[in-house]
Write a protein that holds these residues in place. Structure first.
Motif, PDB file in Angstrom:
ATOM      1  N   GLN A   2      81.837  -4.733   6.363  1.00  0.00           N
ATOM      2  CA  GLN A   2      82.792  -5.064   7.412  1.00  0.00           C
ATOM      3  C   GLN A   2      82.213  -6.144   8.314  1.00  0.00           C
ATOM      4  O   GLN A   2      80.998  -6.371   8.341  1.00  0.00           O
ATOM      5  N   THR A   3      83.092  -6.796   9.041  1.00  0.00           N
ATOM      6  CA  THR A   3      82.689  -7.870   9.943  1.00  0.00           C
ATOM      7  C   THR A   3      82.352  -7.280  11.303  1.00  0.00           C
ATOM      8  O   THR A   3      83.134  -6.497  11.867  1.00  0.00           O
ATOM      9  N   VAL A   4      81.173  -7.661  11.850  1.00  0.00           N
ATOM     10  CA  VAL A   4      80.704  -7.120  13.127  1.00  0.00           C
ATOM     11  C   VAL A   4      80.215  -8.267  14.000  1.00  0.00           C
ATOM     12  O   VAL A   4      79.944  -9.372  13.519  1.00  0.00           O
ATOM     13  N   VAL A   5      80.096  -7.974  15.294  1.00  0.00           N
ATOM     14  CA  VAL A   5      79.490  -8.886  16.270  1.00  0.00           C
ATOM     15  C   VAL A   5      78.503  -8.086  17.107  1.00  0.00           C
ATOM     16  O   VAL A   5      78.554  -6.846  17.161  1.00  0.00           O
ATOM     17  N   TRP A   6      77.595  -8.807  17.759  1.00  0.00           N
ATOM     18  CA  TRP A   6      76.647  -8.168  18.675  1.00  0.00           C
ATOM     19  C   TRP A   6      77.213  -8.224  20.086  1.00  0.00           C
ATOM     20  O   TRP A   6      77.470  -9.298  20.614  1.00  0.00           O
ATOM     21  N   VAL A   7      77.405  -7.077  20.682  1.00  0.00           N
ATOM     22  CA  VAL A   7      77.894  -6.978  22.055  1.00  0.00           C
ATOM     23  C   VAL A   7      76.707  -6.771  22.989  1.00  0.00           C
ATOM     24  O   VAL A   7      75.862  -5.892  22.746  1.00  0.00           O
ATOM     25  N   TYR A   8      76.634  -7.551  24.043  1.00  0.00           N
ATOM     26  CA  TYR A   8      75.539  -7.480  25.001  1.00  0.00           C
ATOM     27  C   TYR A   8      75.863  -6.476  26.099  1.00  0.00           C
ATOM     28  O   TYR A   8      76.963  -6.489  26.665  1.00  0.00           O
ATOM     29  N   GLU A   9      74.907  -5.583  26.370  1.00  0.00           N
ATOM     30  CA  GLU A   9      75.039  -4.597  27.437  1.00  0.00           C
ATOM     31  C   GLU A   9      73.904  -4.800  28.426  1.00  0.00           C
ATOM     32  O   GLU A   9      72.730  -4.636  28.075  1.00  0.00           O
ATOM     33  N   ALA A  10      74.274  -5.179  29.631  1.00  0.00           N
ATOM     34  CA  ALA A  10      73.271  -5.457  30.664  1.00  0.00           C
ATOM     35  C   ALA A  10      72.737  -4.167  31.260  1.00  0.00           C
ATOM     36  O   ALA A  10      73.444  -3.151  31.333  1.00  0.00           O
TER      37      ALA A  10
ATOM     38  N   THR B  50      70.449  -4.929  26.255  1.00  0.00           N
ATOM     39  CA  THR B  50      70.381  -4.528  24.853  1.00  0.00           C
ATOM     40  C   THR B  50      71.641  -5.002  24.127  1.00  0.00           C
ATOM     41  O   THR B  50      72.633  -5.358  24.761  1.00  0.00           O
ATOM     42  N   VAL B  51      71.577  -4.976  22.804  1.00  0.00           N
ATOM     43  CA  VAL B  51      72.718  -5.374  21.982  1.00  0.00           C
ATOM     44  C   VAL B  51      73.096  -4.213  21.072  1.00  0.00           C
ATOM     45  O   VAL B  51      72.247  -3.401  20.681  1.00  0.00           O
ATOM     46  N   ARG B  52      74.374  -4.149  20.758  1.00  0.00           N
ATOM     47  CA  ARG B  52      74.877  -3.135  19.826  1.00  0.00           C
ATOM     48  C   ARG B  52      75.907  -3.788  18.913  1.00  0.00           C
ATOM     49  O   ARG B  52      76.539  -4.786  19.257  1.00  0.00           O
ATOM     50  N   LEU B  53      76.072  -3.204  17.735  1.00  0.00           N
ATOM     51  CA  LEU B  53      77.030  -3.711  16.763  1.00  0.00           C
ATOM     52  C   LEU B  53      78.438  -3.250  17.114  1.00  0.00           C
ATOM     53  O   LEU B  53      78.639  -2.101  17.499  1.00  0.00           O
ATOM     54  N   GLN B  54      79.403  -4.167  16.991  1.00  0.00           N
ATOM     55  CA  GLN B  54      80.798  -3.852  17.267  1.00  0.00           C
ATOM     56  C   GLN B  54      81.648  -4.360  16.096  1.00  0.00           C
ATOM     57  O   GLN B  54      81.749  -5.564  15.872  1.00  0.00           O
ATOM     58  N   PRO B  55      82.269  -3.467  15.306  1.00  0.00           N
ATOM     59  CA  PRO B  55      83.147  -3.927  14.218  1.00  0.00           C
ATOM     60  C   PRO B  55      84.386  -4.618  14.782  1.00  0.00           C
ATOM     61  O   PRO B  55      84.951  -4.202  15.787  1.00  0.00           O
ATOM     62  N   VAL B  56      84.819  -5.695  14.107  1.00  0.00           N
ATOM     63  CA  VAL B  56      86.011  -6.438  14.502  1.00  0.00           C
ATOM     64  C   VAL B  56      86.869  -6.670  13.269  1.00  0.00           C
ATOM     65  O   VAL B  56      86.404  -6.572  12.129  1.00  0.00           O
ATOM     66  N   GLN B  57      88.125  -6.985  13.519  1.00  0.00           N
ATOM     67  CA  GLN B  57      89.077  -7.277  12.454  1.00  0.00           C
ATOM     68  C   GLN B  57      89.537  -8.715  12.588  1.00  0.00           C
ATOM     69  O   GLN B  57      90.006  -9.126  13.650  1.00  0.00           O
ATOM     70  N   ILE B  58      89.392  -9.478  11.499  1.00  0.00           N
ATOM     71  CA  ILE B  58      89.747 -10.892  11.486  1.00  0.00           C
ATOM     72  C   ILE B  58      91.200 -11.022  11.031  1.00  0.00           C
ATOM     73  O   ILE B  58      91.588 -10.484   9.991  1.00  0.00           O
ATOM     74  N   ALA B  59      92.002 -11.734  11.817  1.00  0.00           N
ATOM     75  CA  ALA B  59      93.407 -11.951  11.460  1.00  0.00           C
ATOM     76  C   ALA B  59      93.577 -13.216  10.626  1.00  0.00           C
ATOM     77  O   ALA B  59      94.170 -13.187   9.544  1.00  0.00           O
TER      78      ALA B  59
ATOM     79  N   GLY C 182      70.144  -1.924  19.472  1.00  0.00           N
ATOM     80  CA  GLY C 182      69.342  -1.447  20.585  1.00  0.00           C
ATOM     81  C   GLY C 182      68.206  -2.352  20.984  1.00  0.00           C
ATOM     82  O   GLY C 182      67.407  -1.983  21.857  1.00  0.00           O
ATOM     83  N   GLN C 183      68.079  -3.512  20.407  1.00  0.00           N
ATOM     84  CA  GLN C 183      66.989  -4.415  20.719  1.00  0.00           C
ATOM     85  C   GLN C 183      67.155  -4.972  22.127  1.00  0.00           C
ATOM     86  O   GLN C 183      68.257  -5.284  22.577  1.00  0.00           O
ATOM     87  N   VAL C 184      66.041  -5.084  22.828  1.00  0.00           N
ATOM     88  CA  VAL C 184      66.035  -5.634  24.182  1.00  0.00           C
ATOM     89  C   VAL C 184      66.039  -7.157  24.091  1.00  0.00           C
ATOM     90  O   VAL C 184      65.202  -7.750  23.403  1.00  0.00           O
ATOM     91  N   VAL C 185      66.967  -7.780  24.791  1.00  0.00           N
ATOM     92  CA  VAL C 185      67.091  -9.228  24.775  1.00  0.00           C
ATOM     93  C   VAL C 185      67.280  -9.718  26.199  1.00  0.00           C
ATOM     94  O   VAL C 185      67.572  -8.940  27.122  1.00  0.00           O
ATOM     95  N   THR C 186      67.102 -11.002  26.365  1.00  0.00           N
ATOM     96  CA  THR C 186      67.349 -11.648  27.633  1.00  0.00           C
ATOM     97  C   THR C 186      68.336 -12.785  27.430  1.00  0.00           C
ATOM     98  O   THR C 186      68.444 -13.332  26.330  1.00  0.00           O
ATOM     99  N   VAL C 187      69.022 -13.141  28.477  1.00  0.00           N
ATOM    100  CA  VAL C 187      70.037 -14.181  28.387  1.00  0.00           C
ATOM    101  C   VAL C 187      69.351 -15.543  28.382  1.00  0.00           C
ATOM    102  O   VAL C 187      68.502 -15.829  29.241  1.00  0.00           O
ATOM    103  N   TYR C 188      69.719 -16.378  27.430  1.00  0.00           N
ATOM    104  CA  TYR C 188      69.132 -17.709  27.314  1.00  0.00           C
ATOM    105  C   TYR C 188      69.678 -18.616  28.406  1.00  0.00           C
ATOM    106  O   TYR C 188      70.890 -18.685  28.643  1.00  0.00           O
ATOM    107  N   LYS C 189      68.768 -19.289  29.059  1.00  0.00           N
ATOM    108  CA  LYS C 189      69.126 -20.261  30.091  1.00  0.00           C
ATOM    109  C   LYS C 189      68.487 -21.589  29.741  1.00  0.00           C
ATOM    110  O   LYS C 189      67.257 -21.695  29.671  1.00  0.00           O
ATOM    111  N   PRO C 190      69.279 -22.595  29.472  1.00  0.00           N
ATOM    112  CA  PRO C 190      68.690 -23.890  29.084  1.00  0.00           C
ATOM    113  C   PRO C 190      67.884 -24.480  30.220  1.00  0.00           C
ATOM    114  O   PRO C 190      68.258 -24.395  31.392  1.00  0.00           O
ATOM    115  N   LYS C 191      66.772 -25.066  29.836  1.00  0.00           N
ATOM    116  CA  LYS C 191      65.891 -25.711  30.806  1.00  0.00           C
ATOM    117  C   LYS C 191      66.068 -27.215  30.683  1.00  0.00           C
ATOM    118  O   LYS C 191      65.683 -27.824  29.692  1.00  0.00           O
ATOM    119  N   THR C 192      66.629 -27.816  31.673  1.00  0.00           N
ATOM    120  CA  THR C 192      66.856 -29.264  31.695  1.00  0.00           C
ATOM    121  C   THR C 192      66.133 -29.852  32.885  1.00  0.00           C
ATOM    122  O   THR C 192      66.367 -29.455  34.032  1.00  0.00           O
TER     123      THR C 192
END
Length: 417
Positions: A328-336, A344-353, A383-393
């Protein structure tokens, strides 16, 4: 097996004490207490070197996020089609024979009455000569019967013969006349057969196919050339079964040529009643309007307005945010996390139209406001711990890049000389 150094530390004799060698500590040590302490330290270091090291903690990954929202669709269904003549005829000889000459060539423009191909006419000419001989014979028989009837009519007027005899002469005259008429019809038919050995165009147009060559023996009706007649043009394309029910005759259609961006207007003229047995699609013909109609055989893009979905609100995601997991098709949903810059991130199943350009239209599984990972979905785990990417310019002072380019240009031109 006990380590030799550990044996010495425990006061046990080892192989080194039995066979002294250069560079090996012997037990008991010669240095007394200091030597024993040194041996114990070396044994501790050896045992520490043999133990397994704990793995380093996994680094916190930085992920790019996008917020789920509703946006209007830009989708317009287009189908690839082909420009064809509304009337396209496959011409063949009306009699059988051997092709001795073919004047028509592929792509040639022909006019009405122009000879396209020719059969060997000798057999038909002989048959026409035989029919003419039959006409001459029947004419002679008719003239003889007419003379007899006239002579017997005079004899009947003088009462030299009976009325029955005159009736027989009259019947013979009628039979002779019928035979003459039959012979004349046969001659006309044979004359037509001779003319049918010449294949002529019945309308102006363009030769789009050549199906027979000189020397080939063809039967009556076998296609020899195909001609697209001059006149209206159609854009012909095929649609799947789930879309054919929405198309009706008279609906507006936009036609765009592959070689240009000019749009032409058209109307649905015909929708096939049955599917193609091979492709299982339905053929649709659109009457193209306008003076600048693409040439025959040109590729066009046909967009039925009834199938357009532009402006309909929907949730769309880039394809880089999608992943296949467990069929099935899934996306990673971010939970602050509260009070933390990480989450953290978790898998979320989605349906493609369907697809809208390079984006996927989500039918179910997400709601506006959710945050999903946009890229790098293949390196994450639940459940992996992640941080939000912030571009450095780093801000670049204005006016520095341009002088650098101006300084390099003379040097490059000098090197070229």
């Amino acid at each position: 097996m006990t380590h030799p150094v550990a044996q010495r530390a425990a006061g046990l004799p080892g192989p080194s004490s039995l066979q002294p060698r250069r560079g090996v500590f012997l037990w008991p040590p010669r240095g007394g207490v200091a030597g024993a302490a040194l041996v114990l330290a070396v044994a501790a270091l050896a045992l520490a070197g043999c133990s397994r090291r704990e793995p380093a903690p996994e680094p916190v990954r930085a992920v790019k996020l996008l917020t789920v929202g509703v946006a209007p669709l830009q989708m317009h269904l287009e189908y690839a089609g082909e420009v064809r003549a509304r009337v396209e005829s496959r011409l063949g000889f009306r009699v059988a024979g051997k092709i001795v000459q073919r004047q028509a060539e592929l792509g040639q423009r022909v006019q009405a009455g122009q000879v396209l191909a020719q059969l060997d006419p000798r057999d038909y000419e002989l048959a026409a000569q035989a029919a003419r001989a039959q006409v001459a014979s029947a004419t002679t028989q008719r003239d003889l019967a007419a003379a007899d009837f006239e002579r017997f009519s005079k004899l009947r007027a003088q009462n030299f013969i009976s009325g029955a005899e005159l009736d027989r002469r009259q019947a013979q005259l009628k039979a002779a006349q019928a035979s003459l008429d039959q012979a004349r019809a046969q001659l006309a038919s044979q004359g037509n057969q001779t003319e049918y050995t010449r294949l002529v165009a019945d309308a102006p147009g363009v030769v789009t196919s050549v199906d027979a060559e000189p020397g080939q023996v063809v039967s009556a009706g076998t296609p020899v050339v195909r001609i697209a007649r001059d006149g209206p043009r159609d854009a012909v394309f095929s649609v799947p079964e789930d879309k054919v029910g929405q198309l009706r005759a008279g609906q507006a259609v936009q036609v765009r040529a592959w070689s240009g961006d000019a749009l032409l207007q058209g109307r649905v003229r015909e929708v096939a009643a049955s599917a193609d047995p091979v492709t299982r699609t339905f053929l649709v013909k659109v009457a193209v309007e306008g003076a600048d109609v693409p040439p025959l055989g040109a590729t066009v893009y046909v967009a039925p307005q009834v199938l357009a979905r532009g402006g309909v609100p929907a949730i769309k995601l880039p394809t880089s945010a999608l992943r296949q997991e467990g069929g099935q098709t899934v996306v990673w949903v971010y939970e602050a996390k509260d009070g933390s810059a990480n989450g953290t991130v978790r898998l979320q199943p989605v349906q493609i139209a369907t697809a809208d350009g390079n984006e996927a239209v989500i039918a179910a599984g997400l709601t506006p406001g959710m945050q999903v990972v946009a890229t790098g979905v293949h390196v994450l785990a639940p459940g992996q711990v992640v941080t939000v990417y912030k571009p450095k310019t780093a801000p670049t002072p204005e006016g520095q890049a341009l002088p650098a380019i101006n300084n390099e240009a003379p040097a490059a031109s000098a090197a070229a000389r």
